[in-house]
Design an enzyme around this catalytic site. Structure first.
Site, PDB file in Angstrom:
ATOM      1  N   ARG A 223       0.860  -1.182   0.000  1.00  7.85           N
ATOM      2  CA  ARG A 223       0.000   0.000   0.000  1.00  7.85           C
ATOM      3  C   ARG A 223       0.900   1.237   0.000  1.00  7.85           C
ATOM      4  NH1 ARG A 223      -3.399  -2.934  -1.411  1.00  7.85           N
ATOM      5  NH2 ARG A 223      -5.469  -3.329  -0.550  1.00  7.85           N
TER       6      ARG A 223
ATOM      7  N   HIS B 250      -1.272   0.063  -9.892  1.00  8.29           N
ATOM      8  CA  HIS B 250      -1.912  -0.874  -8.958  1.00  8.29           C
ATOM      9  C   HIS B 250      -2.481  -2.079  -9.701  1.00  8.29           C
ATOM     10  CE1 HIS B 250      -4.081  -1.154  -4.815  1.00  8.29           C
ATOM     11  NE2 HIS B 250      -3.723  -2.345  -5.271  1.00  8.29           N
TER      12      HIS B 250
ATOM     13  N   GLU C  52      -4.392   7.313  -4.842  1.00  3.86           N
ATOM     14  CA  GLU C  52      -4.683   6.612  -6.079  1.00  3.86           C
ATOM     15  C   GLU C  52      -6.100   6.935  -6.549  1.00  3.86           C
ATOM     16  OE1 GLU C  52      -4.087   2.422  -5.563  1.00  3.86           O
ATOM     17  OE2 GLU C  52      -2.084   2.664  -4.753  1.00  3.86           O
TER      18      GLU C  52
HETATM   19  C1  8YV Z   1      -6.849  -4.456  -5.503  1.00  3.83           C
HETATM   20  C2  8YV Z   1      -5.266  -5.250  -3.956  1.00  3.83           C
HETATM   21  O1  8YV Z   1      -7.555  -4.458  -4.312  1.00  3.83           O
HETATM   22  O2  8YV Z   1      -6.290  -7.266  -3.381  1.00  3.83           O
HETATM   23  C3  8YV Z   1      -5.761  -6.208  -2.951  1.00  3.83           C
HETATM   24  O3  8YV Z   1      -5.598  -5.895  -1.754  1.00  3.83           O
HETATM   25  O4  8YV Z   1      -4.589  -4.324  -3.640  1.00  3.83           O
HETATM   26  C4  8YV Z   1      -5.657  -5.387  -5.344  1.00  3.83           C
HETATM   27  O5  8YV Z   1      -5.996  -6.697  -5.670  1.00  3.83           O
HETATM   28  C5  8YV Z   1      -7.758  -4.969  -6.558  1.00  3.83           C
HETATM   29  O6  8YV Z   1      -7.034  -4.722  -7.698  1.00  3.83           O
HETATM   30  C6  8YV Z   1      -9.084  -4.225  -6.535  1.00  3.83           C
HETATM   31  O7  8YV Z   1      -8.860  -2.861  -6.627  1.00  3.83           O
END
Ligand code: 8YV
Length: 324
Positions: free
Chosen positions: A237, A284, A266
């Protein structure tokens, strides 16, 4: 009585069709006006929410008086006020495991791209600059045999460690809240303090969840411990890193490079990072493959359906809410 499911981010038509077998499904549609207004209008009727990438806590859910479960299409759940949901008796589920390998692949691709400057030199070649053999100022750094430091040796961290150890003969260091004796035996991984890892690793990979303890875990002091020849990789993150401190380190050469898939804010449309040749910046996409997103969607639908049918979901983040 058919229960109502409300999506809080984009979900595929196939997901809608499959959910509609059991539930009334509401998906805010930008073609019909403000999606936030549509979400808030539907919220009091919702028994289940499904989606990802949106902060949900008391401020957003006060009107959700019928809400039983939030099914997040993600493994990370820092977007949710888990204490509030638990106090309300709202189940929260996530999608672990199915995205581990894809995310580890992406993480290792950032190690390679950062070290061998592939994104930078792809742009350089396509801009027509390749007139002769590349000069030393365009040389990259080796990966094979270099020291890999994993901050947070969970499932994704372990998958990256396997890639490094077994594929690239990299000694593996790790830091975190607990020892992982099985991985120490399997991969020869060495547990150490974060400071020691930062001082010794050639590639530092961040795969810890975001929490109050890990926010700005990497800031000026920590970056100053790293080798000038080292690279920082963040697939966890963005707020785990003090982004301003990272930019400064990349600009002044106290850090060789960074490979980033996540950011303080983001989506990111502009940033000083974009002008840095020693920063690889991806949007991401850790889990963003067709196969993995389909598997995440299925896992999230299974969790949602189980919860709304009174069964215990597989991936319950707050198990104390299950009253089976
Ligand atoms: C995003 C991720 O959430 O699973 C997670 O924690 O960071 C990613 O998989 C997914 O791309 C949905 O935004």
């Amino acid at each position: 009585m058919r229960k109502t499911v409300l999506a809080f981010s984009r979900i595929s038509p196939d997901m809608v069709e499959r959910l509609e077998k059991d539930f009334d499904v509401i998906v805010p549609n930008p073609k019909q006006g403000d999606v936030a207004a549509q979400f808030n209008e539907a919220l009091p009727t919702a028994h289940g929410l499904i989606g990802a990438g949106r902060a949900l806590g008391e401020a957003q859910l006060k009107a959700a008086t019928n809400l039983e479960v939030i099914s997040s299409v993600s493994v990370g759940y820092d977007n949710y006020d888990v204490a509030y949901l638990t106090q309300r008796g709202i189940q929260l589920t996530n999608t672990p495991d199915v995205l581990t390998e894809s995310t580890a692949d992406l993480g290792f691709s950032l190690i390679m791209a950062s070290a061998r400057r592939t994104a930078e030199l792809d742009a350089w070649t396509k801009a027509g600059h390749w007139k002769a053999s590349v000069s030393p100022d365009l040389f990259g750094s080796d990966v094979n045999g270099k020291t890999l430091g994993i901050v947070g040796l969970g499932n994704i961290g372990a998958a990256i460690a396997r890639r490094g150890r077994l594929g690239f003969n990299m000694p593996v260091l790790y830091s975190g809240n607990s020892r992982k004796p099985a991985l120490e035996a399997e991969l020869g991984a060495t547990f150490c303090t974060l400071d020691d890892l930062l001082a010794k690793a050639d590639f530092v990979v961040l795969v810890v969840p975001l929490s109050d303890k890990t926010r700005h875990l990497i800031s000026h002091r920590e970056l100053g411990l790293m080798k000038p020849s080292a690279f920082l990789i963040n697939i966890a993150r963005g707020p785990i890193v003090d982004e301003a401190a990272l930019i400064e380190a990349l600009q002044n050469g106290t850090l060789r490079g960074a490979g980033l898939d996540v950011y303080a804010h983001e989506p990111l449309a502009e940033s000083p990072l974009f002008s840095l040749k020693n920063a690889v910046t991806l949007p991401h996409i850790g889990s963003a493959t067709g196969e993995t997103r389909a598997a995440m969607a299925q896992r999230a639908m299974n969790n949602l359906t189980a919860a709304l049918k009174g069964q215990r979901p597989t991936d319950l983040v707050n198990p104390e809410t299950f009253k089976g």
